[in-house]
Design a protein around this motif. Structure first.
Motif, short mmCIF file in Angstrom:
data_model
loop_
_atom_site.label_atom_id
_atom_site.label_comp_id
_atom_site.label_asym_id
_atom_site.label_seq_id
_atom_site.Cartn_x
_atom_site.Cartn_y
_atom_site.Cartn_z
N ARG A 37 0.79 -0.73 -0.24
CA ARG A 37 0.30 -0.30 -0.24
C ARG A 37 1.26 1.81 -0.18
N GLU A 38 2.05 1.68 0.68
CA GLU A 38 2.55 2.30 0.52
C GLU A 38 3.32 2.64 -0.33
N GLN A 41 0.69 3.94 -2.62
CA GLN A 41 0.47 5.55 -2.33
C GLN A 41 1.32 6.33 -3.22
N ARG A 44 1.02 6.96 -6.64
CA ARG A 44 -0.04 7.53 -7.13
C ARG A 44 0.18 9.15 -6.93
N GLU A 45 0.93 9.25 -6.03
CA GLU A 45 1.01 10.76 -5.82
C GLU A 45 2.63 11.34 -6.64
#
Length: 58
Positions: A37-38, A41, A44-45
């Motif tokens: 997940r990290e 994320q 995505r950023e």
């Protein structure tokens, strides 16, 4: 370069999947899920920043 990134992400995803199913302890599986997940994320950023006007050029 983009094709290389896609290929590398595919290989890493397959390897992460293999490790996930090899692990028996639920707590360790949760750590793998949190790590994935990290990473997602962060990607995505990075994509959002590069899509913004004035963001880093790709």
């Amino acid at each position: 370069m983009e094709d290389e990134d896609i290929a590398l992400n595919s290989v890493l995803g397959l390897e992460l999947n293999r490790v996930f199913f090899a692990v028996r302890e639920t707590a360790n599986k949760q750590k793998i899920i949190e790590f994935a997940r990290e990473v997602l994320q962060g990607e995505r950023e990075d994509l959002a920043e590069s899509a913004l006007p004035g963001g880093p050029a790709s």
